[in-house]
Design a protein around this motif. Structure first.
Motif, PDB file in Angstrom:
ATOM      1  N   VAL A 180       0.717  -1.518   0.286  1.00 24.05           N
ATOM      2  CA  VAL A 180      -0.135  -0.005   0.128  1.00 24.05           C
ATOM      3  C   VAL A 180       0.865   1.070  -0.339  1.00 24.05           C
ATOM      4  N   ALA A 181       2.034   1.935   0.934  1.00 24.33           N
ATOM      5  CA  ALA A 181       2.659   2.512   0.782  1.00 24.33           C
ATOM      6  C   ALA A 181       3.939   2.947  -0.209  1.00 24.33           C
ATOM      7  N   ALA A 182       3.688   1.503  -1.451  1.00 27.39           N
ATOM      8  CA  ALA A 182       4.084   1.606  -2.611  1.00 27.39           C
ATOM      9  C   ALA A 182       3.797   2.008  -3.617  1.00 27.39           C
ATOM     10  N   VAL A 183       2.464   2.085  -3.558  1.00 25.31           N
ATOM     11  CA  VAL A 183       1.405   2.150  -4.235  1.00 25.31           C
ATOM     12  C   VAL A 183       1.105   3.375  -4.114  1.00 25.31           C
ATOM     13  N   ALA A 184       0.745   4.055  -2.926  1.00 28.12           N
ATOM     14  CA  ALA A 184       1.167   5.538  -2.464  1.00 28.12           C
ATOM     15  C   ALA A 184       2.196   6.140  -3.237  1.00 28.12           C
ATOM     16  N   VAL A 185       3.218   6.052  -3.069  1.00 29.86           N
ATOM     17  CA  VAL A 185       4.346   6.764  -3.461  1.00 29.86           C
ATOM     18  C   VAL A 185       4.455   6.542  -5.727  1.00 29.86           C
TER      19      VAL A 185
END
Length: 443
Positions: free
Chosen positions: A215-220
């Motif tokens: 989820v953090a990677a997608v947000a980045v």
């Protein structure tokens, strides 16, 4: 392996864990000293700075006191000159924990786990004490006992846990092996309970961390333009941008835990009175750090479906536990197919351990980054633990507590049919058609 050799190797592991952790900060600061200041400043001031960063990364809160000349140069008000800094770059703690677990496993396989774990903890504590006493500075101050105890616990708990788990799995003798044999001699269902709780909880926790990182990677990636704009607004040179990037990379595990809390439902905060969750987002003004550019300005209620992922992880853990119960042994006549109480215990144990692990991760990934409204960053441990526990409980209960049908491989085999009666040796009379009607074949 000789106990002295085990003690020496474990001591080396502890020394490397401290040295590499501090060097990971000291090396970039040295490059800044060489290329940024031309070696004109005193290099000795870098050691306290490196120690302070290492302590913060190992969950030691720092009390920041900005000097008056810095306040005058930057225009920062006097009431913001002193604040707590406790939001940890968890990459340091992760490295310490992984290295400690590796040392504990090796000590256990050398049949001297108590010696190895004890010696490594003592050496790590001694080195942490030395760093705390020599790294004192007037800007970032750590309480001495916290600077010694907290990093030592970050090292000691994974080392001890890894050693005990390895003893339970592999040891052929010793107190832990005797306890394991006693547990495994219990009736079917109860014998597998501790191992299945540990295995199912590990599957859930690793899966949750992986989901949080995704989820953090997608947000980045989705907010890459905003992140680049914040980098450009900082107007940093190449060296400054490089150091800023390295500092934010140290917070990648912290952001993964934030993603975990978002998936679970409660979300996280980026300042006092803010909230970032699938149910809604209210952030207001946040610090201009590039990494915080990944925080969404709004969310959609469709993201509430992410809560099904922890349920799925709980179901996966329940399926693994149920499969292990099936293959552990068939039920004996006169007894239930397996102990319902044992399956209830496994279900509740997986949910409780998963919730407790989520709470521990949230405590490590939350803290303060400045005065005022900046004093609250990260997820709240209580709501996240409750959400994770309930979601995992539902998923695990679906698989572990559902009734077994006849198609279920765990169902007991039906009794073998009775042997067919032996065929008689008497000849069979067959009808024969004649002109006068059917007649029997003579014997």
């Amino acid at each position: 392996m000789h106990r002295l050799i085990v003690a020496l190797l474990s001591s080396v592991d502890a020394a490397i864990a401290v040295a590499v952790g501090i060097a990971a900060t000291l090396a970039p600061l040295t490059l800044l000293w060489v290329f940024g200041f031309g070696g004109g400043a005193d290099w000795g001031v870098l050691w306290p700075a490196a120690v302070a960063v290492w302590q913060l990364g190992n969950l030691v809160p720092l009390h920041i006191m900005l000097p008056p000349e810095y306040l005058a140069a930057t225009g920062i008000p006097a009431d913001a000159a002193s604040f707590a800094l406790s939001l940890a770059p968890l990459a340091f703690a992760v490295f310490t924990a992984v290295f400690a677990a590796r040392s504990g496993v090796r000590a256990s396989r050398a049949d001297a786990w108590i010696t190895g774990v004890a010696s490594s903890i003592v050496v790590f504590a001694a080195l942490a004490t030395g760093a705390a006493l020599t790294g004192v500075n007037g800007v970032a101050v750590a309480v001495t006992w916290q600077a010694i105890l907290v990093p030592t616990l970050v090292f000691a708990l994974p080392a001890l846990t890894a050693a005990v788990v390895t003893e339970w799995i592999e040891a052929g003798s010793g107190a832990i092996a005797r306890l394991r044999d006693r547990v495994e001699s219990m009736p079917h269902g109860w014998a597998e309970t501790p191992a299945l709780i540990a295995r199912g909880s590990a599957v859930v926790v690793v899966g949750l961390v992986g989901l949080g990182a995704a989820v953090a990677a997608v947000a980045v990636f989705a907010r890459a333009g905003r992140i680049v704009a914040l980098f450009q607004a900082g107007d940093a040179d190449v060296l400054g941008a490089t150091l800023l990037t390295l500092a934010q990379l140290a917070y990648v595990p912290t952001l993964a835990v934030w993603g975990l809390s978002f998936v679970a439902g409660p979300g996280f905060a980026v300042g006092e009175g803010t909230s970032v969750s699938p149910a809604g987002t209210q952030v207001g003004i946040v610090p201009g750090l590039p990494a915080l550019g990944a925080v969404p300005e709004s969310t959609t209620s469709w993201l509430l479906l992410l809560a099904l992922l922890p349920v799925a992880l709980g179901a996966l853990a329940g399926w693994i536990a149920r499969s292990r119960l099936v293959h552990a042994g068939a039920p004996t006549p006169g007894r239930a197919e397996d102990a319902v109480a044992a399956r209830l215990t496994i279900t509740a144990g997986i949910a409780l351990v998963s919730g407790a692990a989520a709470a521990l991760l949230c405590v490590a990934a939350s803290g303060s980054v400045g005065p005022g409204r900046l004093a609250h960053f990260g997820p709240d441990a209580g709501p996240v633990a409750l959400a994770v526990g309930l979601e995992v409980l539902v998923g695990a209960a679906i698989l572990l507590l559902s009734p077994r049908g006849s198609h279920d491989p765990a169902a007991p085999e039906p009794p073998a049919p009775a042997a067919a009666a032996e065929a008689t040796t008497e000849p069979i009379e067959l009808p024969r058609l004649t002109s006068h009607g059917p007649s029997r074949v003579p014997d």
